[in-house]
Write a protein that holds these residues in place. Structure first.
Motif, mmCIF file in Angstrom:
data_model
loop_
_atom_site.group_PDB
_atom_site.id
_atom_site.type_symbol
_atom_site.label_atom_id
_atom_site.label_comp_id
_atom_site.label_asym_id
_atom_site.label_seq_id
_atom_site.Cartn_x
_atom_site.Cartn_y
_atom_site.Cartn_z
ATOM 1 N N TYR A 122 0.697 -1.217 0.154
ATOM 2 C CA TYR A 122 -0.130 0.016 0.146
ATOM 3 C C TYR A 122 0.809 1.057 -0.062
ATOM 4 C CZ TYR A 122 -3.669 3.647 1.461
ATOM 5 O OH TYR A 122 -4.574 4.190 1.363
ATOM 6 N N ASP A 123 0.567 2.238 -0.926
ATOM 7 C CA ASP A 123 1.393 3.564 -0.886
ATOM 8 C C ASP A 123 0.461 4.636 -0.459
ATOM 9 O OD1 ASP A 123 -0.321 3.666 -3.036
ATOM 10 O OD2 ASP A 123 0.848 4.003 -4.852
ATOM 11 N N GLY A 124 -0.596 4.311 0.277
ATOM 12 C CA GLY A 124 -1.210 5.472 0.603
ATOM 13 C C GLY A 124 -2.239 6.130 -0.209
ATOM 14 N N THR A 125 -2.329 5.657 -1.545
ATOM 15 C CA THR A 125 -3.492 5.718 -2.584
ATOM 16 C C THR A 125 -4.929 5.840 -1.566
ATOM 17 O OG1 THR A 125 -2.415 4.930 -4.167
ATOM 18 C CG2 THR A 125 -4.857 5.154 -4.448
ATOM 19 N N GLU A 126 -5.563 6.982 -1.876
ATOM 20 C CA GLU A 126 -6.959 7.066 -1.297
ATOM 21 C C GLU A 126 -7.850 5.944 -1.649
ATOM 22 O OE1 GLU A 126 -10.740 10.330 -0.560
ATOM 23 O OE2 GLU A 126 -8.962 10.687 -1.526
ATOM 24 N N LYS A 127 -8.430 5.185 -0.682
ATOM 25 C CA LYS A 127 -9.428 4.145 -0.993
ATOM 26 C C LYS A 127 -10.694 4.512 -1.530
ATOM 27 C CE LYS A 127 -7.029 0.301 0.248
ATOM 28 N NZ LYS A 127 -6.560 -0.568 -0.964
ATOM 29 N N GLU A 128 -11.127 4.019 -2.611
ATOM 30 C CA GLU A 128 -12.304 4.249 -3.316
ATOM 31 C C GLU A 128 -13.526 3.023 -2.778
ATOM 32 O OE1 GLU A 128 -12.066 4.875 -7.329
ATOM 33 O OE2 GLU A 128 -10.179 6.101 -7.078
ATOM 34 N N TYR A 129 -14.716 3.440 -3.064
ATOM 35 C CA TYR A 129 -15.862 2.396 -2.810
ATOM 36 C C TYR A 129 -15.936 1.441 -3.791
ATOM 37 C CZ TYR A 129 -20.098 1.261 -0.384
ATOM 38 O OH TYR A 129 -21.004 0.812 0.478
ATOM 39 N N ARG A 130 -14.998 0.507 -3.682
ATOM 40 C CA ARG A 130 -14.955 -0.373 -5.040
ATOM 41 C C ARG A 130 -14.528 -1.831 -4.411
ATOM 42 N NH1 ARG A 130 -13.542 3.425 -9.477
ATOM 43 N NH2 ARG A 130 -13.644 1.349 -10.767
ATOM 44 N N GLU B 118 -8.751 -8.592 11.404
ATOM 45 C CA GLU B 118 -9.576 -7.189 11.047
ATOM 46 C C GLU B 118 -9.321 -7.059 9.576
ATOM 47 O OE1 GLU B 118 -8.620 -4.196 13.802
ATOM 48 O OE2 GLU B 118 -9.696 -5.032 15.508
ATOM 49 N N SER B 119 -9.129 -8.209 8.860
ATOM 50 C CA SER B 119 -8.875 -7.916 7.409
ATOM 51 C C SER B 119 -9.572 -8.480 6.389
ATOM 52 C CB SER B 119 -7.222 -8.098 7.067
ATOM 53 O OG SER B 119 -7.158 -9.519 7.645
ATOM 54 N N GLY B 120 -11.175 -8.873 6.845
ATOM 55 C CA GLY B 120 -11.997 -9.236 6.118
ATOM 56 C C GLY B 120 -13.278 -9.866 6.664
ATOM 57 N N THR B 121 -14.039 -10.466 6.115
ATOM 58 C CA THR B 121 -15.516 -11.113 6.536
ATOM 59 C C THR B 121 -15.663 -12.383 5.729
ATOM 60 O OG1 THR B 121 -16.452 -8.875 6.989
ATOM 61 C CG2 THR B 121 -17.752 -10.733 6.550
ATOM 62 N N ILE B 122 -15.926 -13.219 6.539
ATOM 63 C CA ILE B 122 -16.274 -14.770 5.968
ATOM 64 C C ILE B 122 -17.777 -15.028 5.992
ATOM 65 C CG2 ILE B 122 -15.953 -17.170 6.100
ATOM 66 C CD1 ILE B 122 -13.499 -15.531 5.627
ATOM 67 N N SER B 123 -18.368 -15.179 4.732
ATOM 68 C CA SER B 123 -19.651 -15.482 4.795
ATOM 69 C C SER B 123 -20.455 -16.554 5.562
ATOM 70 C CB SER B 123 -20.351 -15.589 3.340
ATOM 71 O OG SER B 123 -19.967 -16.868 2.698
ATOM 72 N N LYS B 124 -21.319 -16.490 6.402
ATOM 73 C CA LYS B 124 -22.007 -17.630 6.995
ATOM 74 C C LYS B 124 -22.267 -18.799 6.196
ATOM 75 C CE LYS B 124 -23.419 -14.488 10.694
ATOM 76 N NZ LYS B 124 -23.090 -13.105 10.151
ATOM 77 N N GLU C 289 -21.452 -6.158 4.869
ATOM 78 C CA GLU C 289 -20.779 -6.140 6.044
ATOM 79 C C GLU C 289 -19.428 -5.550 6.135
ATOM 80 O OE1 GLU C 289 -19.829 -9.196 9.810
ATOM 81 O OE2 GLU C 289 -21.151 -9.604 8.734
ATOM 82 N N GLU C 290 -18.859 -6.020 5.144
ATOM 83 C CA GLU C 290 -17.395 -5.697 5.027
ATOM 84 C C GLU C 290 -17.248 -4.102 4.600
ATOM 85 O OE1 GLU C 290 -13.355 -5.793 5.568
ATOM 86 O OE2 GLU C 290 -14.847 -7.059 6.258
ATOM 87 N N LEU C 291 -18.139 -3.847 3.435
ATOM 88 C CA LEU C 291 -18.160 -2.322 3.051
ATOM 89 C C LEU C 291 -18.652 -1.382 4.197
ATOM 90 C CD1 LEU C 291 -19.573 -2.904 -0.397
ATOM 91 C CD2 LEU C 291 -17.188 -2.298 0.183
ATOM 92 N N GLN C 292 -19.653 -1.905 5.104
ATOM 93 C CA GLN C 292 -19.966 -1.017 6.259
ATOM 94 C C GLN C 292 -18.881 -0.824 7.277
ATOM 95 O OE1 GLN C 292 -22.484 0.671 6.511
ATOM 96 N NE2 GLN C 292 -21.727 1.499 8.661
ATOM 97 N N ALA C 293 -17.870 -1.971 7.371
ATOM 98 C CA ALA C 293 -16.710 -1.942 8.322
ATOM 99 C C ALA C 293 -15.753 -0.832 7.884
ATOM 100 C CB ALA C 293 -16.055 -3.254 8.505
ATOM 101 N N TRP C 294 -15.510 -0.597 6.405
ATOM 102 C CA TRP C 294 -14.807 0.538 5.921
ATOM 103 C C TRP C 294 -15.407 1.819 6.220
ATOM 104 C CZ3 TRP C 294 -9.853 0.548 3.877
ATOM 105 C CH2 TRP C 294 -9.307 -0.881 3.515
ATOM 106 N N LYS C 295 -16.828 1.789 6.122
ATOM 107 C CA LYS C 295 -17.385 3.306 6.256
ATOM 108 C C LYS C 295 -17.362 3.542 7.539
ATOM 109 C CE LYS C 295 -21.171 2.056 4.010
ATOM 110 N NZ LYS C 295 -22.508 2.179 3.097
ATOM 111 N N SER C 296 -17.347 2.703 8.356
ATOM 112 C CA SER C 296 -17.348 2.958 10.116
ATOM 113 C C SER C 296 -15.955 3.194 10.488
ATOM 114 C CB SER C 296 -18.210 2.211 10.693
ATOM 115 O OG SER C 296 -17.600 0.435 10.594
ATOM 116 N N GLY C 297 -15.118 3.019 9.638
ATOM 117 C CA GLY C 297 -13.583 3.201 10.258
ATOM 118 C C GLY C 297 -12.970 2.061 10.873
#
Length: 405
Positions: free
Chosen positions: A217-225, A346-352, A365-373
């Protein structure tokens, strides 16, 4: 001892790698697996070549390779003639390559066998595996006409699978060190010490498949992707039908998400994409096959890397992604143990469940974890690059080879 001290200690050594399959020795080979190990040895100041059987190819990087007749790989005299200290053999413990492992061992050369295996062993000693699974897949699903297929399944799930384990254990006994790519694989080998021998716990070490140091990682701003990469012409392993169902529901439920899809496309994938409503189609981008370097910016800007495969060993794509600060979403299938490890800190989510609906929930759920910091790309990258960059862990591997052999 520091990493620099370890590196200088091994700088004069001669360690080769060996892949017993005649792959093309081009940039795709040298960016991962034994090709990358070879280059990493060289970066440490060691002499190293990637050994593979003939035939050669015009695209081969000949100054970094040693092609030879396959029969030489099974000759102790040939390995002895190279006057090298050790070999890192990508044999997967496969019985058909046991003669190569024995030849290296008999030549007095240190041998590291890299399993690249997810740890999903057959349980040929259990009723469920030997009888229940073949019955459900044959007679249970297709009726009594499938009875011959049931008996073939019983044979394969019992005698065949038992012999594979017995012959694999013989292969691994020639190794000084056996590299296991995830914690589950290591624990399963230790659990099966009654098959593989008590020494498997002593010589087995946990090391992942490596990726090049450029994947960071080089500091690139993360996008919602979300990014997903695969051979989408492989229906059984990569499961493109599952992928299409997941992505279609994802973009319907989250009107802001953008998906970058890379890899070999099929007519079916392209037809599905063309048939989507305009808004959904504009947020699922088909990039096709690109060079490894072109994936870097996609990894660095993506929040999540998604895998819906039925099974994977190391899944290098996921390793490259987490080293670039993306998190992992995948299914809870047993055959995806490496990805479960990657998602564990704290680097991912496994589907149930292993269903498209459950995978969509895991992605949201994982995208929400990103949005909530709750996700930090710099921390994710730091944790996993320390483990996954070969130049960093190779000196420790060589130290353990000396200690164990």
């Amino acid at each position: 001892m520091s990493s620099d001290s370890l590196s200088s200690r091994f700088a004069s050594r001669r360690w080769y790698t060996c892949t017993p399959v005649a792959f093309k020795g081009d940039h795709t080979f040298f960016c991962r697996d034994t090709g990358l190990f070879c280059r990493s040895f060289r970066k440490l100041g060691m002499e190293s070549k990637a050994v593979m059987p003939l035939p050669g190819y015009d695209v081969d990087y000949r100054d970094e390779m040693l092609r030879t007749e396959y029969r030489n790989l099974e000759s102790a005299d040939w390995w002895r003639s190279l006057n090298i200290d050790g070999v890192l053999l990508y044999s997967w413990g496969a019985p058909r390559y046991t003669k190569i492992a024995r030849a290296i061992h008999d030549a007095g050369v240190k041998l590291v066998v890299f399993m690249d295996f997810n740890g999903d062993f057959s349980e040929w000693w259990t009723w469920r595996h030997v009888v229940r699974q073949p019955w459900a897949a044959t007679v249970g699903a297709k009726g009594w006409n499938a009875l011959p297929a049931f008996f073939r399944g019983v044979w394969r799930h019992s005698v065949h699978d038992m012999m594979v384990d017995v012959m694999r254990s013989r292969h691994l006994r020639y190794a000084d060190v056996v590299v296991m790519g995830n914690p589950f694989c290591r624990s399963e080998f230790e659990r099966l010490s009654w098959v593989y021998g008590s020494e498997i716990g002593r010589k087995g070490i946990l090391l992942p498949c490596p990726v090049d140091e450029k994947f960071a990682y080089d500091g690139t701003e993360k996008e919602y992707r979300v990014i997903s990469i695969g051979r989408w012409d492989d229906d059984y392993q990569k499961r493109p039908k599952v992928l299409m169902r997941v992505l279609e529901e994802l973009v319907q439920r989250d009107r802001a998400i953008v998906v970058d899809l890379f890899g070999q496309m099929t007519d079916a994938v392209e037809a599905w994409h063309a048939g989507l409503p305009a808004d959904e189609r504009s947020r699922i981008l088909l990039h096709g096959v690109v060079r490894n370097e072109e994936l870097l910016p996609a990894y660095r800007r993506a929040m999540v890397s998604f895998c819906c495969s039925s099974y994977e060993s190391a899944h290098i794509v996921s390793v490259e992604a987490i080293c670039c600060g993306a998190s992992i979403v995948t299914s809870g299938r047993k055959g995806l143990a490496s990805l479960h490890w990657y998602a564990s800190e704290e680097s991912g989510t496994i589907s149930k469940e292993d269903t498209p609906e459950s995978m969509v929930e895991a992605l949201l759920e994982e995208l929400q974890a990103w949005k909530s910091g709750q996700r930090d790309p710099a921390r994710i990258s730091r944790v996993w690059t320390e483990r996954m960059h070969a130049v960093g862990f190779l000196p420790r591997l060589l130290e353990q080879v000396e200690a164990l052999s």
